[in-house]
Design an enzyme around this catalytic site. Structure first.
Site, PDB file in Angstrom:
ATOM      1  N   SER A 165      35.942 104.913  63.322  1.00  0.00           N
ATOM      2  CA  SER A 165      37.242 104.822  64.007  1.00  0.00           C
ATOM      3  C   SER A 165      37.383 103.506  64.772  1.00  0.00           C
ATOM      4  O   SER A 165      38.451 102.865  64.723  1.00  0.00           O
ATOM      5  CB  SER A 165      37.455 106.008  64.947  1.00  0.00           C
ATOM      6  OG  SER A 165      36.334 106.210  65.785  1.00  0.00           O
ATOM      7  N   ASP A 184      28.883 115.936  68.517  1.00  0.00           N
ATOM      8  CA  ASP A 184      29.724 117.004  67.959  1.00  0.00           C
ATOM      9  C   ASP A 184      29.024 118.357  67.903  1.00  0.00           C
ATOM     10  O   ASP A 184      29.676 119.381  67.721  1.00  0.00           O
ATOM     11  CB  ASP A 184      30.188 116.612  66.548  1.00  0.00           C
ATOM     12  CG  ASP A 184      31.038 115.368  66.583  1.00  0.00           C
ATOM     13  OD1 ASP A 184      31.912 115.275  67.459  1.00  0.00           O
ATOM     14  OD2 ASP A 184      30.821 114.470  65.749  1.00  0.00           O
ATOM     15  N   HIS A 225      32.522 111.998  60.367  1.00  0.00           N
ATOM     16  CA  HIS A 225      32.793 111.344  61.663  1.00  0.00           C
ATOM     17  C   HIS A 225      33.355 112.400  62.623  1.00  0.00           C
ATOM     18  O   HIS A 225      32.727 113.430  62.844  1.00  0.00           O
ATOM     19  CB  HIS A 225      33.719 110.148  61.403  1.00  0.00           C
ATOM     20  CG  HIS A 225      33.917 109.211  62.551  1.00  0.00           C
ATOM     21  ND1 HIS A 225      33.040 109.116  63.611  1.00  0.00           N
ATOM     22  CD2 HIS A 225      34.917 108.299  62.819  1.00  0.00           C
ATOM     23  CE1 HIS A 225      33.476 108.194  64.466  1.00  0.00           C
ATOM     24  NE2 HIS A 225      34.620 107.695  64.007  1.00  0.00           N
ATOM     25  N   HIS A 236      22.538 110.900  62.666  1.00  0.00           N
ATOM     26  CA  HIS A 236      23.395 109.806  63.126  1.00  0.00           C
ATOM     27  C   HIS A 236      23.038 108.532  62.374  1.00  0.00           C
ATOM     28  O   HIS A 236      21.876 108.330  62.007  1.00  0.00           O
ATOM     29  CB  HIS A 236      23.247 109.561  64.630  1.00  0.00           C
ATOM     30  CG  HIS A 236      24.404 108.815  65.203  1.00  0.00           C
ATOM     31  ND1 HIS A 236      24.452 107.437  65.231  1.00  0.00           N
ATOM     32  CD2 HIS A 236      25.575 109.248  65.723  1.00  0.00           C
ATOM     33  CE1 HIS A 236      25.603 107.066  65.768  1.00  0.00           C
ATOM     34  NE2 HIS A 236      26.302 108.141  66.084  1.00  0.00           N
ATOM     35  N   ARG A 250      25.202 112.065  74.842  1.00  0.00           N
ATOM     36  CA  ARG A 250      26.479 112.776  74.999  1.00  0.00           C
ATOM     37  C   ARG A 250      26.261 114.276  74.773  1.00  0.00           C
ATOM     38  O   ARG A 250      26.929 115.111  75.364  1.00  0.00           O
ATOM     39  CB  ARG A 250      27.520 112.219  74.014  1.00  0.00           C
ATOM     40  CG  ARG A 250      27.819 110.739  74.214  1.00  0.00           C
ATOM     41  CD  ARG A 250      28.712 110.174  73.123  1.00  0.00           C
ATOM     42  NE  ARG A 250      28.074 110.231  71.816  1.00  0.00           N
ATOM     43  CZ  ARG A 250      28.651 109.859  70.677  1.00  0.00           C
ATOM     44  NH1 ARG A 250      29.903 109.403  70.698  1.00  0.00           N
ATOM     45  NH2 ARG A 250      28.001 109.929  69.530  1.00  0.00           N
TER      46      ARG A 250
HETATM   47  N1  NMX Z   1      22.145 117.498  57.373  1.00  0.00           N
HETATM   48  C1  NMX Z   1      21.675 117.341  56.119  1.00  0.00           C
HETATM   49  N2  NMX Z   1      21.413 116.157  55.561  1.00  0.00           N
HETATM   50  C2  NMX Z   1      21.570 115.077  56.329  1.00  0.00           C
HETATM   51  C3  NMX Z   1      22.001 115.154  57.646  1.00  0.00           C
HETATM   52  C4  NMX Z   1      22.310 116.425  58.170  1.00  0.00           C
HETATM   53  N3  NMX Z   1      22.797 116.586  59.402  1.00  0.00           N
HETATM   54  N4  NMX Z   1      22.068 113.905  58.157  1.00  0.00           N
HETATM   55  C5  NMX Z   1      21.687 113.076  57.165  1.00  0.00           C
HETATM   56  N5  NMX Z   1      21.406 113.779  56.067  1.00  0.00           N
HETATM   57  C6  NMX Z   1      21.049 113.261  54.746  1.00  0.00           C
HETATM   58  C7  NMX Z   1      22.184 112.385  54.262  1.00  0.00           C
HETATM   59  O1  NMX Z   1      23.255 113.165  53.708  1.00  0.00           O
HETATM   60  C8  NMX Z   1      21.471 111.526  53.247  1.00  0.00           C
HETATM   61  O2  NMX Z   1      21.305 112.286  52.067  1.00  0.00           O
HETATM   62  P1  NMX Z   1      21.356 111.574  50.608  1.00  0.00           P
HETATM   63  O3  NMX Z   1      20.182 110.640  50.607  1.00  0.00           O
HETATM   64  O4  NMX Z   1      21.238 112.711  49.668  1.00  0.00           O
HETATM   65  O5  NMX Z   1      22.668 110.860  50.522  1.00  0.00           O
HETATM   66  C9  NMX Z   1      20.102 111.331  53.893  1.00  0.00           C
HETATM   67  O6  NMX Z   1      19.950 112.420  54.835  1.00  0.00           O
HETATM   68  C10 NMX Z   1      19.967 110.030  54.658  1.00  0.00           C
HETATM   69  O7  NMX Z   1      21.029 109.928  55.562  1.00  0.00           O
HETATM   70  P2  NMX Z   1      20.852 109.138  56.951  1.00  0.00           P
HETATM   71  O8  NMX Z   1      20.527 107.734  56.629  1.00  0.00           O
HETATM   72  O9  NMX Z   1      19.935 109.875  57.852  1.00  0.00           O
HETATM   73  O10 NMX Z   1      22.300 109.297  57.603  1.00  0.00           O
HETATM   74  P3  NMX Z   1      23.560 108.348  57.424  1.00  0.00           P
HETATM   75  O11 NMX Z   1      23.433 107.181  58.338  1.00  0.00           O
HETATM   76  O12 NMX Z   1      23.821 108.047  55.999  1.00  0.00           O
HETATM   77  O13 NMX Z   1      24.741 109.299  57.911  1.00  0.00           O
HETATM   78  C11 NMX Z   1      25.707 110.967  59.298  1.00  0.00           C
HETATM   79  C12 NMX Z   1      24.913 109.661  59.252  1.00  0.00           C
HETATM   80  C13 NMX Z   1      26.133 111.223  60.725  1.00  0.00           C
HETATM   81  C14 NMX Z   1      26.958 110.816  58.443  1.00  0.00           C
HETATM   82  C15 NMX Z   1      24.813 112.113  58.771  1.00  0.00           C
HETATM   83  O14 NMX Z   1      23.698 112.275  59.612  1.00  0.00           O
HETATM   84  C16 NMX Z   1      25.550 113.426  58.633  1.00  0.00           C
HETATM   85  O15 NMX Z   1      26.182 113.655  57.594  1.00  0.00           O
HETATM   86  N6  NMX Z   1      25.499 114.317  59.676  1.00  0.00           N
HETATM   87  C17 NMX Z   1      26.265 115.529  59.683  1.00  0.00           C
HETATM   88  C18 NMX Z   1      27.732 115.244  59.982  1.00  0.00           C
HETATM   89  C19 NMX Z   1      27.919 114.857  61.425  1.00  0.00           C
HETATM   90  O16 NMX Z   1      27.410 115.488  62.338  1.00  0.00           O
HETATM   91  N7  NMX Z   1      28.708 113.803  61.657  1.00  0.00           N
HETATM   92  C20 NMX Z   1      29.084 113.422  63.031  1.00  0.00           C
HETATM   93  C21 NMX Z   1      28.485 112.087  63.474  1.00  0.00           C
HETATM   94  C22 NMX Z   1      28.922 111.781  64.888  1.00  0.00           C
HETATM   95  N8  NMX Z   1      30.352 111.515  64.980  1.00  0.00           N
HETATM   96  O17 NMX Z   1      31.038 112.054  65.789  1.00  0.00           O
HETATM   97  O18 NMX Z   1      30.915 110.692  64.222  1.00  0.00           O
HETATM   98  C1  MLT Z   2      30.934 107.986  67.255  1.00  0.00           C
HETATM   99  O1  MLT Z   2      31.058 108.408  68.417  1.00  0.00           O
HETATM  100  O2  MLT Z   2      31.716 107.125  66.802  1.00  0.00           O
HETATM  101  C2  MLT Z   2      29.920 108.603  66.376  1.00  0.00           C
HETATM  102  O3  MLT Z   2      28.777 108.989  67.071  1.00  0.00           O
HETATM  103  C3  MLT Z   2      29.641 107.850  65.105  1.00  0.00           C
HETATM  104  C4  MLT Z   2      28.964 106.534  65.217  1.00  0.00           C
HETATM  105  O4  MLT Z   2      28.645 106.025  66.272  1.00  0.00           O
HETATM  106  O5  MLT Z   2      28.696 105.972  64.124  1.00  0.00           O
END
Ligand code: NMX
Ligand code: MLT
Length: 435
Positions: free
Chosen positions: A242, A373, A272, A318, A327
């Site tokens: 964002s 979150d 996100h 994350h 947070r």
């Molecule tokens: N549950 C299951 N698998 C996960 C999770 C999780 N919470 N977090 C990461 N992974 C997987 C991810 O999908 C990826 O799989 P693949 O290799 O099959 O594509 C692998 O682990 C490596 O990912 P990372 O490098 O650890 O994470 P990345 O930086 O790509 O993504 C998020 C970060 C936040 C997108 C990821 O951790 C996620 O999908 N979390 C759950 C959704 C979430 O809570 N998002 C909110 C973030 C905060 N916000 O407010 O924005």
């Molecule tokens: C945010 O607050 O924007 C989320 O934690 C996602 C991020 O920092 O990448």
């Protein structure tokens, strides 16, 4: 005492000189090679942006202008009788790097209350949205439509000099933040059938007015929650979807309403901001499946079934953080103080005890710890704001603070159009053919 705009007009010329000096001294220095994996891997760790409001440390979490969340809770002005920081003060800090006085914060509350009304045609747009249109889509529509009255867009058409860009940008950003409670309140009441909106109370702070528009103005604990909520969700350095989107779109000199509308469309994604909605949906499904007061074993099985179904555990992991999000911790402390016996809070605590080990065993996620979150929806639900489709709208209200602060500075410092270089896969192959 100077107003925020007066203070900014003092700070901007000094910062222009500071940036000139940094560029003269360090402009040709490099920090770190770029790996091909970063191009394919969502640009993790790629140094690419200037963002002054906050910096995220992978281990320690966010600092707003160098101040941690507990420091902000301690230092920023509070409402009479309140103990959480007023987001007005956080905005001042994000914009100036300075802690405002109580009086400066009160002036900001008044200024925002005075700017809070939204144009009738925006009310009509919202009233005509079907309740089945997601609240985030409605939010983005309304924010984009505010561009109708943008001071920046008008000044640009009238031929404003580049040196003056920051001033109408500031006015638009103040209007944007001020109008969000009325937009959010209207969406909430339209979609969830909660009756007519009250008028903004010119004597109350921003969070009180937002709570009142949502129908919770009489609940002081909920108002305190919103003060904390808006403070901690405001900014998370510049690379998140964002924030970066807002900066990118703003760099085309699209006005702050267009830029922040784009931010909201990114925030609406489940990886996100929408994750706060997803967490509550997941928790409710878990409760339906394994019942309340379930054993750790039952919770573990449920988490594994989520992973085995090819889904992510929402609220965990994350892109930058490698420890529990401060947070999350701030919200947990709020819950311990105000709702220690809430059954859903207890489930969130139980999940905290089991999920990191499971994610480590599963072996994919780089960060097994909870993010912001994982906790926010439980707090809102406790006070009766149970409609999870609305949760990301509150995240969006808060994120405007961080995006707006940077937009003001980008225009103040004359930040250029963003235009990084992209490559095709065959170009990458050619580049490294004989290496
Ligand atoms: N549950 C299951 N698998 C996960 C999770 C999780 N919470 N977090 C990461 N992974 C997987 C991810 O999908 C990826 O799989 P693949 O290799 O099959 O594509 C692998 O682990 C490596 O990912 P990372 O490098 O650890 O994470 P990345 O930086 O790509 O993504 C998020 C970060 C936040 C997108 C990821 O951790 C996620 O999908 N979390 C759950 C959704 C979430 O809570 N998002 C909110 C973030 C905060 N916000 O407010 O924005
Ligand atoms: C945010 O607050 O924007 C989320 O934690 C996602 C991020 O920092 O990448």
């Amino acid at each position: 005492q100077p107003t925020l705009k007066e203070r900014l007009s003092e700070l901007i010329p000094a910062e222009i000189e500071n940036v000139k000096r940094i560029r003269a001294e360090h402009g040709k220095k490099t920090f770190g090679p770029v790996a091909v994996d970063q191009l394919y891997g969502g640009m993790r760790g790629l140094p690419a942006l200037i963002w002054d409001g906050s910096v995220l440390d992978a281990e320690e979490g966010i600092r707003f202008r160098g101040k941690s969340i507990p420091e902000c809770q301690h230092l920023l002005p509070k409402a009479p009788g309140g103990s959480e920081p007023l987001p007005e003060g956080l905005f001042w800090l994000l914009v100036t790097g300075e802690i405002p006085t109580q009086q400066q914060v009160e002036e900001l509350s008044k200024d925002w209350a005075a700017r809070a009304a939204i144009p009738e045609f925006v009310e009509e747009i919202l009233d005509r949205c079907p309740p089945t249109l997601h609240p985030m889509s409605q939010f983005s529509l309304a924010v984009t439509a505010l561009n109708h009255d943008s001071a920046f867009a008008k000044a640009y058409q009238d031929g404003i000099s580049k040196k003056e860009y920051w001033s109408p940008t500031f006015e638009d950003c103040m209007d944007l933040i001020a109008k969000l409670p009325n937009i959010a309140g209207r969406i909430y009441r339209n979609v969830f059938g909660q009756g007519k909106l009250p008028a903004i109370d010119q004597a109350k702070d921003y969070s009180h007015n937002l709570a009142a528009l949502l129908g919770f103005g009489d609940n002081e604990a909920f108002v305190e929650l919103l003060r904390l909520y808006i403070t901690i969700h405001s900014d998370h350095e510049g690379g998140n979807v964002s924030a970066h989107t807002g900066k990118l779109v703003g760099s085309a000199l699209s006005d702050p309403f267009l830029a922040f509308g784009a931010s909201l469309n990114g925030l609406a994604g489940p990886l996100h901001g929408l994750a706060n909605q997803e967490v509550l949906i997941w928790l409710r499904k878990m409760q339906d499946k394994i019942g309340e007061n379930a054993s750790d074993e039952a919770v573990k099985d449920y988490v594994w079934s989520t992973l085995k179904g090819g889904q992510v555990v929402p609220g965990y992991g994350h892109a930058v953080l490698r420890k529990t999000d401060p947070r999350y911790t701030a919200q947990r402390e709020f819950a311990m103080k105000h709702l220690p016996d809430d059954p859903l809070f207890k489930l969130v605590g139980q999940i905290y005890n089991v999920v990191p080990d499971i994610l480590l065993q599963a072996g994919k996620a780089k960060n097994p710890w909870p993010n912001v979150d994982a906790h926010s929806g439980v707090l809102l639900t406790h006070y009766g704001l149970t409609q999870m489709q609305f949760y990301t709208v509150l995240f969006g209200v808060s994120r405007a603070f961080g995006v707006a602060a940077q937009l003001i500075w980008d225009r103040g410092l004359g930040a250029p159009l963003e235009r990084p270089k992209s490559y095709s896969s065959s170009a990458i192959e050619m580049m490294f053919k004989d290496k």
